[in-house]
Scaffold this motif. Structure first.
Motif, PDB file in Angstrom:
ATOM      1  N   ALA A 150     -44.725  14.692 -29.956  1.00 42.46           N
ATOM      2  CA  ALA A 150     -44.224  14.574 -31.330  1.00 42.46           C
ATOM      3  C   ALA A 150     -43.350  13.335 -31.424  1.00 42.46           C
ATOM      4  N   PRO A 151     -43.074  12.846 -32.655  1.00 41.19           N
ATOM      5  CA  PRO A 151     -42.162  11.716 -32.795  1.00 41.19           C
ATOM      6  C   PRO A 151     -40.779  12.048 -32.235  1.00 41.19           C
ATOM      7  N   CYS A 152     -40.151  11.043 -31.660  1.00 43.52           N
ATOM      8  CA  CYS A 152     -38.799  11.241 -31.104  1.00 43.52           C
ATOM      9  C   CYS A 152     -37.857  11.698 -32.208  1.00 43.52           C
ATOM     10  N   CYS A 187     -35.700   8.104 -26.346  1.00 42.65           N
ATOM     11  CA  CYS A 187     -37.084   7.897 -25.904  1.00 42.65           C
ATOM     12  C   CYS A 187     -37.284   6.564 -25.201  1.00 42.65           C
ATOM     13  N   HIS A 188     -36.216   5.747 -25.118  1.00 43.05           N
ATOM     14  CA  HIS A 188     -36.260   4.449 -24.447  1.00 43.05           C
ATOM     15  C   HIS A 188     -37.311   3.522 -25.043  1.00 43.05           C
ATOM     16  N   GLY A 189     -37.482   3.620 -26.352  1.00 41.90           N
ATOM     17  CA  GLY A 189     -38.371   2.709 -27.056  1.00 41.90           C
ATOM     18  C   GLY A 189     -39.792   3.186 -27.231  1.00 41.90           C
ATOM     19  N   SER A 190     -40.156   4.316 -26.619  1.00 42.38           N
ATOM     20  CA  SER A 190     -41.542   4.794 -26.744  1.00 42.38           C
ATOM     21  C   SER A 190     -41.825   5.394 -28.113  1.00 42.38           C
ATOM     22  N   GLY A 242     -41.607  11.988 -28.336  1.00 45.03           N
ATOM     23  CA  GLY A 242     -40.828  13.078 -27.757  1.00 45.03           C
ATOM     24  C   GLY A 242     -41.709  14.310 -27.653  1.00 45.03           C
ATOM     25  N   THR A 243     -41.110  15.434 -27.449  1.00 42.21           N
ATOM     26  CA  THR A 243     -41.857  16.694 -27.385  1.00 42.21           C
ATOM     27  C   THR A 243     -41.257  17.688 -28.360  1.00 42.21           C
TER      28      THR A 243
END
Length: 394
Positions: A172-174, A231-234, A237-238
């Motif tokens: 899922a989106p951060c 998320c360190h730029g990714s 998320g979950t």
């Protein structure tokens, strides 16, 4: 709008220079500068919910995709020139020029190409690179991922069907940056690696090339000076969620059930993926299963099998039935009790298969032993293995 091989006939009427706000003879550097400014000012991530900005951004990206490429720009200029002058069958002066009657359709100019012949589509077929702008490729709706899970249910639940709760974790989106990949509070700027396209063109050997997701912005078209600390730029998320899943009646151990639309969420308006649940069924203490039939091992005594008897046996529904054993019933014989098995998908039920198991007592008391010895004496003249050796040597 009709198209073939990515060629959209209405593009012949579009002024991409006007969209970018540059002159027709503008240099490549000026075109690039104008595009970057307009893309930054109208990017959807910077203006969520503003449809006008979104449409403007798409138009700018489409224009730059053509006139920002030297080879495409040359062919586009030729196409526009032919259209404005009436060449190749275009009405002179465009929509207002002579020859542009109510029956004229620009798509007709590409008709031969659509029917397998030549026409302008052959000349300008590669002008628009497959009919999609770089932004459209990066932003096209994407179906959500399929999700795998497993569930263990009881024997009777598998026969009758059951609704269970499943706890799922999926991509899922951060939650910190809402999928942007940037630290909250920081402003984005157009990715310089892909120039806001979301992907880069890499050589696939020889004259072939292919598009790959931009490694600098991960296809998001924007980059941030500071990455999201979560998320360190990714940007990913979950998420954990609990869903109610209906397991149909008659499911078998190890069967894989598909629950449509219960998988991962889609992106950019795409549909959700599917959930696949592998069902494990706990064994029953008494009953087994063979297809749509239930199985049951029925212990009987020697005298019941030899003399015949009526034996009461259980059913899964709880109401016992009587099994009539004829005299001389052999060990391992199976009797069928109709309609007492598993439910089928059409609403009918299978049968109960009851298999006789003749029990041999481990210990005999005095009267029982005397009775067995008397039986042995009475049948001594009828050896059971008389033919065994004859058949073994024949």
């Amino acid at each position: 709008m009709s198209s073939t091989d990515g060629v959209r006939a209405d593009w012949a009427t579009k002024d991409f220079y006007a969209v970018l706000g540059v002159a027709k003879d503008a240099s490549a550097a000026d075109i690039k500068k104008a595009y970057r400014k307009l893309a930054r000012d109208n990017h959807p991530d910077s203006h969520p919910g503003d449809e006008a900005k979104h449409d403007r951004f798409k138009a700018v990206a489409e224009a730059y995709d053509v006139v920002g490429d030297p080879e495409k720009r040359t062919k586009y200029d030729e196409l526009r020139s032919a259209y404005s002058s009436g060449g190749f069958g275009f009405p002179q002066g465009g929509p207002q020029g002579p020859g542009y009657g109510p029956g004229f359709d620009v798509n007709d100019l590409f008709g031969d190409r659509m029917r397998g012949g030549g026409g302008l589509g052959d000349m300008f077929g590669d002008l628009f690179g497959g009919g999609r702008t770089r932004t459209q490729q990066a932003r096209r709706p994407q179906r959500g991922a399929d999700v795998e899970s497993s569930a263990t249910i009881g024997f009777t639940d598998a026969l009758d069907g059951v609704t269970i709760s499943l706890r799922l974790s999926s991509d899922a989106p951060c939650p910190t940056c809402s999928g942007t990949g940037g630290k909250p509070g920081t402003k984005p700027h157009v990715c310089t690696e892909c120039e806001g396209a979301g992907f880069v063109v890499v050589s696939a050997g020889g004259a072939f090339s292919m598009n790959e997701t931009c490694p600098a912005c991960n296809g998001r078209q924007l980059v941030y000076d500071e990455a999201c600390p979560t998320c360190h730029g990714s940007g990913r998320g979950t998420s954990a969620r609990t869903i109610q899943a209906r397991i149909p009646a008659g499911v078998k151990d190890g069967q894989r059930i598909r629950l449509k639309g219960k998988g991962g969420a889609g992106q950019h308006g795409g549909p959700a993926g599917d959930l696949f649940v592998t069902v494990k069924v706990r064994p029953h203490a008494v009953f087994g299963r063979k297809g749509d039939n239930l199985t049951l091992d029925v212990p009987v005594s020697f005298d019941e099998a030899a003399l015949g008897a009526e034996v009461r046996i259980p059913t899964l529904a709880g109401v016992p039935v009587t099994l009539k054993l004829p005299a001389g019933t052999p060990n391992g014989r199976t009797f069928r009790v109709r309609g007492k098995g598993a439910r089928r998908s059409d609403g009918t039920t299978g049968d109960l298969l009851a298999t006789v198991e003749v029990q041999v007592p481990a210990v005999l008391d005095g009267p029982a032993r005397e009775a067995v010895e008397a039986y042995r004496a009475a049948t001594a003249g009828k050896p059971l293995r008389a033919n065994l050796f004859d058949e073994a040597t024949s």
